[in-house]
Write a protein that holds these residues in place. Structure first.
Motif, PDB file in Angstrom:
ATOM      1  N   LEU A 287       0.813  -1.217   0.000  1.00  0.00           N
ATOM      2  CA  LEU A 287       0.000   0.000   0.000  1.00  0.00           C
ATOM      3  C   LEU A 287       0.847   1.269   0.000  1.00  0.00           C
ATOM      4  N   ASN A 288       2.162   1.119   0.160  1.00  0.00           N
ATOM      5  CA  ASN A 288       3.063   2.261   0.344  1.00  0.00           C
ATOM      6  C   ASN A 288       2.541   3.159   1.467  1.00  0.00           C
ATOM      7  N   GLU A 289       2.167   2.537   2.559  1.00  0.00           N
ATOM      8  CA  GLU A 289       1.552   3.222   3.705  1.00  0.00           C
ATOM      9  C   GLU A 289       2.218   2.730   4.979  1.00  0.00           C
ATOM     10  N   ARG A 290       2.612   3.668   5.827  1.00  0.00           N
ATOM     11  CA  ARG A 290       3.318   3.293   7.039  1.00  0.00           C
ATOM     12  C   ARG A 290       2.480   3.527   8.292  1.00  0.00           C
ATOM     13  N   SER A 291       2.063   4.752   8.494  1.00  0.00           N
ATOM     14  CA  SER A 291       1.431   5.107   9.769  1.00  0.00           C
ATOM     15  C   SER A 291       0.145   4.326  10.024  1.00  0.00           C
ATOM     16  N   LEU A 292      -0.754   4.274   9.062  1.00  0.00           N
ATOM     17  CA  LEU A 292      -2.037   3.619   9.299  1.00  0.00           C
ATOM     18  C   LEU A 292      -1.905   2.101   9.353  1.00  0.00           C
ATOM     19  N   VAL A 293      -0.984   1.552   8.551  1.00  0.00           N
ATOM     20  CA  VAL A 293      -0.762   0.109   8.605  1.00  0.00           C
ATOM     21  C   VAL A 293      -0.103  -0.263   9.940  1.00  0.00           C
ATOM     22  N   ALA A 294       0.905   0.505  10.354  1.00  0.00           N
ATOM     23  CA  ALA A 294       1.561   0.237  11.628  1.00  0.00           C
ATOM     24  C   ALA A 294       0.582   0.356  12.800  1.00  0.00           C
ATOM     25  N   MET A 295      -0.418   1.211  12.656  1.00  0.00           N
ATOM     26  CA  MET A 295      -1.411   1.406  13.712  1.00  0.00           C
ATOM     27  C   MET A 295      -2.222   0.134  13.984  1.00  0.00           C
ATOM     28  N   LEU A 296      -2.245  -0.794  13.013  1.00  0.00           N
ATOM     29  CA  LEU A 296      -2.984  -2.038  13.205  1.00  0.00           C
ATOM     30  C   LEU A 296      -2.468  -2.827  14.405  1.00  0.00           C
ATOM     31  N   GLN A 297      -1.203  -2.604  14.781  1.00  0.00           N
ATOM     32  CA  GLN A 297      -0.674  -3.257  15.986  1.00  0.00           C
ATOM     33  C   GLN A 297      -1.497  -2.863  17.209  1.00  0.00           C
ATOM     34  N   ALA A 298      -1.737  -1.564  17.365  1.00  0.00           N
ATOM     35  CA  ALA A 298      -2.509  -1.081  18.516  1.00  0.00           C
ATOM     36  C   ALA A 298      -3.973  -1.487  18.420  1.00  0.00           C
ATOM     37  N   VAL A 299      -4.497  -1.538  17.205  1.00  0.00           N
ATOM     38  CA  VAL A 299      -5.887  -1.957  17.009  1.00  0.00           C
ATOM     39  C   VAL A 299      -6.054  -3.426  17.426  1.00  0.00           C
ATOM     40  N   TRP A 300      -5.059  -4.250  17.118  1.00  0.00           N
ATOM     41  CA  TRP A 300      -5.087  -5.678  17.471  1.00  0.00           C
ATOM     42  C   TRP A 300      -5.095  -5.873  18.983  1.00  0.00           C
ATOM     43  N   THR A 301      -4.214  -5.166  19.679  1.00  0.00           N
ATOM     44  CA  THR A 301      -4.047  -5.407  21.115  1.00  0.00           C
ATOM     45  C   THR A 301      -5.151  -4.789  21.961  1.00  0.00           C
ATOM     46  N   LEU A 302      -5.863  -3.801  21.432  1.00  0.00           N
ATOM     47  CA  LEU A 302      -6.870  -3.091  22.225  1.00  0.00           C
ATOM     48  C   LEU A 302      -7.926  -4.016  22.836  1.00  0.00           C
ATOM     49  N   PRO A 303      -8.633  -4.861  22.055  1.00  0.00           N
ATOM     50  CA  PRO A 303      -9.652  -5.727  22.686  1.00  0.00           C
ATOM     51  C   PRO A 303      -9.050  -6.741  23.654  1.00  0.00           C
ATOM     52  N   CYS A 304      -7.817  -7.172  23.410  1.00  0.00           N
ATOM     53  CA  CYS A 304      -7.167  -8.131  24.318  1.00  0.00           C
ATOM     54  C   CYS A 304      -6.890  -7.489  25.672  1.00  0.00           C
ATOM     55  N   ILE A 305      -6.432  -6.251  25.659  1.00  0.00           N
ATOM     56  CA  ILE A 305      -6.142  -5.562  26.920  1.00  0.00           C
ATOM     57  C   ILE A 305      -7.434  -5.241  27.667  1.00  0.00           C
ATOM     58  N   ILE A 306      -8.493  -4.926  26.917  1.00  0.00           N
ATOM     59  CA  ILE A 306      -9.796  -4.722  27.564  1.00  0.00           C
ATOM     60  C   ILE A 306     -10.216  -6.000  28.289  1.00  0.00           C
ATOM     61  N   ALA A 307     -10.021  -7.154  27.623  1.00  0.00           N
ATOM     62  CA  ALA A 307     -10.375  -8.435  28.250  1.00  0.00           C
ATOM     63  C   ALA A 307      -9.505  -8.720  29.473  1.00  0.00           C
ATOM     64  N   LEU A 308      -8.205  -8.417  29.379  1.00  0.00           N
ATOM     65  CA  LEU A 308      -7.323  -8.619  30.533  1.00  0.00           C
ATOM     66  C   LEU A 308      -7.786  -7.811  31.737  1.00  0.00           C
ATOM     67  N   ARG A 309      -8.292  -6.616  31.437  1.00  0.00           N
ATOM     68  CA  ARG A 309      -8.708  -5.734  32.532  1.00  0.00           C
ATOM     69  C   ARG A 309     -10.045  -6.145  33.140  1.00  0.00           C
ATOM     70  N   PHE A 310     -10.996  -6.564  32.324  1.00  0.00           N
ATOM     71  CA  PHE A 310     -12.360  -6.721  32.824  1.00  0.00           C
ATOM     72  C   PHE A 310     -12.859  -8.168  32.900  1.00  0.00           C
ATOM     73  N   TRP A 311     -12.124  -9.139  32.340  1.00  0.00           N
ATOM     74  CA  TRP A 311     -12.585 -10.524  32.385  1.00  0.00           C
ATOM     75  C   TRP A 311     -12.405 -11.092  33.796  1.00  0.00           C
ATOM     76  N   PRO A 312     -13.466 -11.554  34.448  1.00  0.00           N
ATOM     77  CA  PRO A 312     -13.362 -12.029  35.839  1.00  0.00           C
ATOM     78  C   PRO A 312     -12.649 -13.369  35.983  1.00  0.00           C
ATOM     79  N   GLY A 313     -12.540 -14.138  34.909  1.00  0.00           N
ATOM     80  CA  GLY A 313     -11.932 -15.460  35.008  1.00  0.00           C
ATOM     81  C   GLY A 313     -10.451 -15.484  34.713  1.00  0.00           C
ATOM     82  N   ILE A 314      -9.772 -14.339  34.828  1.00  0.00           N
ATOM     83  CA  ILE A 314      -8.381 -14.239  34.425  1.00  0.00           C
ATOM     84  C   ILE A 314      -7.470 -15.185  35.205  1.00  0.00           C
ATOM     85  N   ILE A 315      -7.804 -15.488  36.457  1.00  0.00           N
ATOM     86  CA  ILE A 315      -6.968 -16.376  37.268  1.00  0.00           C
ATOM     87  C   ILE A 315      -7.553 -17.787  37.339  1.00  0.00           C
ATOM     88  N   LYS A 316      -8.853 -17.887  37.448  1.00  0.00           N
ATOM     89  CA  LYS A 316      -9.501 -19.184  37.665  1.00  0.00           C
ATOM     90  C   LYS A 316      -9.476 -20.061  36.420  1.00  0.00           C
TER      91      LYS A 316
END
Length: 587
Positions: free
Chosen positions: A427-456
């Protein structure tokens, strides 16, 4: 505050109008009158006066931005030296700098696409492959602490979570302090000499870790490793830039960082095997781990003295009498790199960075947005990665199972990294393609924060962390991006180090996010990661806007000049790097 912003906005508006006024004034002026009108005493103002386009066709050096549907222009874009005056200007520049490949510089040489493809494959086997092997050596010694703590390392040394954090922080601070000095040494004596010395020295320290017994010895060895490993990555990037164009470099760097994940897989399997030596000779498994993996790195370091030519014209040696390339191939390697970026010959490969060059590189504010990305972008993934083995042990997995369970995320990480970098190239695109890293991790970090079964839920936690750590890594894109936007060997040497320093500063901050009093769910830490992840997305978008804005400003004013004025500027300007008016930022 609102009043201050209003005054600032008025000032910017006034300055832009003044620039537009001078652009109209200079449109029909002869070249000899441009300098007094633009006030050469203020280089930064000149940079702002002459604006440019945000278009893929400007992602290489151009003598003047013209319409892309003109075939002659496309040829000129591929070969900026077609203009005899420009070719002579750069020939004199290369001679003045004593550029090591200057005798091969030929503005008229041509080659076929098949020749270039065959040559790139040879470069990949000769240059890129060994760079990956050396990076393997780095990652073995840099990352084996994660495997060590899956055993009895912390217990044997009477360390807790905070001590583990301090060990990582000590390493990162030392790594950070060594980045720029290491790059300056590398530029002075050559990365082909300095990198093998680095690897050999740090492998000796890595081996010595098998004999530590105290917290003080742990911190001391981590500090020494950081001091000796710091600067290795920008040193390698500088060396690779001698052989590859700006478009090819990010892809090669993606192979480079894919090696990180491959190393994680290999060392996890090694750790699984080595921990079976636990108790042999009265040694714990982690002691054998440090000894054996340190010896592997030492071997890589010693071989590297014979595997790193200083440049394409310096591959012949007493142990390699025929060299790696034919005369024809040498000519293609050198001239294709120079046509992509003529500034790559404005210093020779044994030339030190002067204090003035260093200061100019530090003050190149156009590169600061990428430094901010380096500082923030990798923080959300760092604590989950650093604590992966501890997390898996805490939810009930054994030492052997834990080391094997780290492998899937490394495998997926390789695939997403290579795909992301290829997508950026396509795509000859850097900033928006690189931003996909943060887009990927966002829902995972939300789950780490709010999922009650994280330890059990042990397997649920494992699945969540595995998905998070399979994120598409944008580091290769960012390193190639900073190299491309430096547009100068001296600046590139410094900016690569500064970018990596910003990454290390972010890593240091990341080690303060998961704390002993916040375990085992790390609610406070994951809340902080969530906030930072959102900020990262904003920073990527803002960087895109900044570079598009700068390119368009330059283009408007550049197009207001005639050919004579453009030619005068190209031959007479003292500005270098990203401040050149005929340079367009990649974004």
């Amino acid at each position: 505050m609102r009043g201050g912003l209003g005054l600032l906005g008025f000032g910017v508006f006034k300055r832009v109008n003044k620039m537009s006024f001078w652009a109209r004034r200079t449109r029909r002026k002869p070249a000899s009158e441009i300098a007094p009108l633009l006030d050469i005493q203020e280089p930064d103002v000149i940079v702002d006066i002459m604006a440019g386009k945000s278009d893929p066709k400007y992602d290489t050096f151009v003598s003047s931005p013209l319409e892309s549907d003109d075939e002659s222009v496309n040829n000129r874009r591929k070969n900026p030296f077609e203009d005899p005056a420009i070719a002579e200007h750069w020939r004199l520049t290369y001679e003045k700098s004593q550029y090591e490949c200057r005798h091969v510089f030929d503005p008229t040489v041509t080659w076929t696409e098949d020749e270039e493809k065959r040559l790139i494959r040879k470069l990949d086997w000769r240059i890129c492959l060994w760079a990956c092997v050396m990076f393997f050596g780095l990652q073995v010694d840099r990352g084996n602490l994660i495997q060590a703590v899956s055993g009895t390392f912390l217990k044997d040394l009477k360390l807790n979570t905070n001590d583990y954090n301090w060990g990582n922080i000590t390493f990162r601070v030392s790594f950070l302090c060594a980045e720029l000095p290491s790059q300056l040494i590398s530029k002075k004596i050559g990365p082909d000499r300095w990198i093998p010395i680095q690897i050999t020295l740090w492998s000796v320290v890595a081996i010595s870790q098998c004999a530590i017994h105290t917290r003080a010895a742990f911190l001391a060895t981590r500090s020494l490793l950081g001091l000796l490993e710091g600067g290795f990555i920008p040193d390698i990037v500088l060396w690779l830039s001698y052989f590859y164009t700006s478009k090819e470099l990010p892809i090669r760097l993606s192979f480079f960082w894919a090696t990180l994940s491959i190393t994680s897989i290999i060392t996890s399997l090694l750790a699984f095997a080595i921990f079976h030596l636990d108790g042999v000779n009265g040694w714990a498994g982690w002691r054998w781990l440090f000894l054996i993996e340190g010896l592997i790195t030492l071997t890589v370091g010693l071989i590297s003295f014979f595997m790193m030519p200083a440049s394409a014209v310096q591959t012949k040696a007493w142990f390699r009498p025929n060299g790696w390339f034919t005369d024809r191939e040498i000519s293609i390697v050198v001239n294709r790199v120079l046509r992509d970026d003529p500034s790559k010959g404005d210093m020779h490969n044994r030339q030190a960075i002067t204090p003035r060059r260093l200061w100019n590189a530090l003050m190149d504010y156009h590169l600061w947005p990428i430094y901010v990305i380096g500082f923030l972008a990798y923080i959300p993934q760092s604590p989950p990665s650093t604590y992966l083995t501890l997390t898996l042990r805490s939810v009930g997995f054994s030492t052997f199972t834990t080391n094997l369970l780290t492998i899937p995320s490394s495998v997926f990480h390789i695939g997403t990294l290579l795909l992301l970098t290829r997508l950026s190239e396509w795509l000859n695109e850097r900033s928006l393609v690189a931003m996909l890293q943060a887009v990927w991790t966002l829902p995972c970090i939300i789950a780490l924060r709010f999922w009650p079964g994280i330890i059990k839920n042990a397997w649920g936690t494992y699945a969540l962390v595995t998905v998070l750590l399979s994120y598409p890594y944008c580091h290769a894109i960012a390193v190639g991006w900073i190299s491309r936007n430096s547009n100068n060997v001296g600046t590139r040497s410094v900016s690569a180090a500064l970018y990596n320093m910003s990454v290390q500063i972010g890593d240091i901050g990341a080690f303060f996010i998961y704390r002993e009093d916040d375990k085992p769910k790390y609610h406070r830490g994951n809340t902080n990661l969530l906030i930072i992840n959102l900020v990262v997305i904003v920073v990527f978008i803002s960087t895109k806007i900044y570079y598009v804005y700068q390119n368009r400003r330059r283009d408007r004013i550049w197009n207001a000049m005639n050919e004579e004025e453009r030619s005068w500027y190209i031959k007479n300007t003292a500005l270098q790097g990203s401040k050149r008016l005929d340079f367009r930022f990649a974004h």
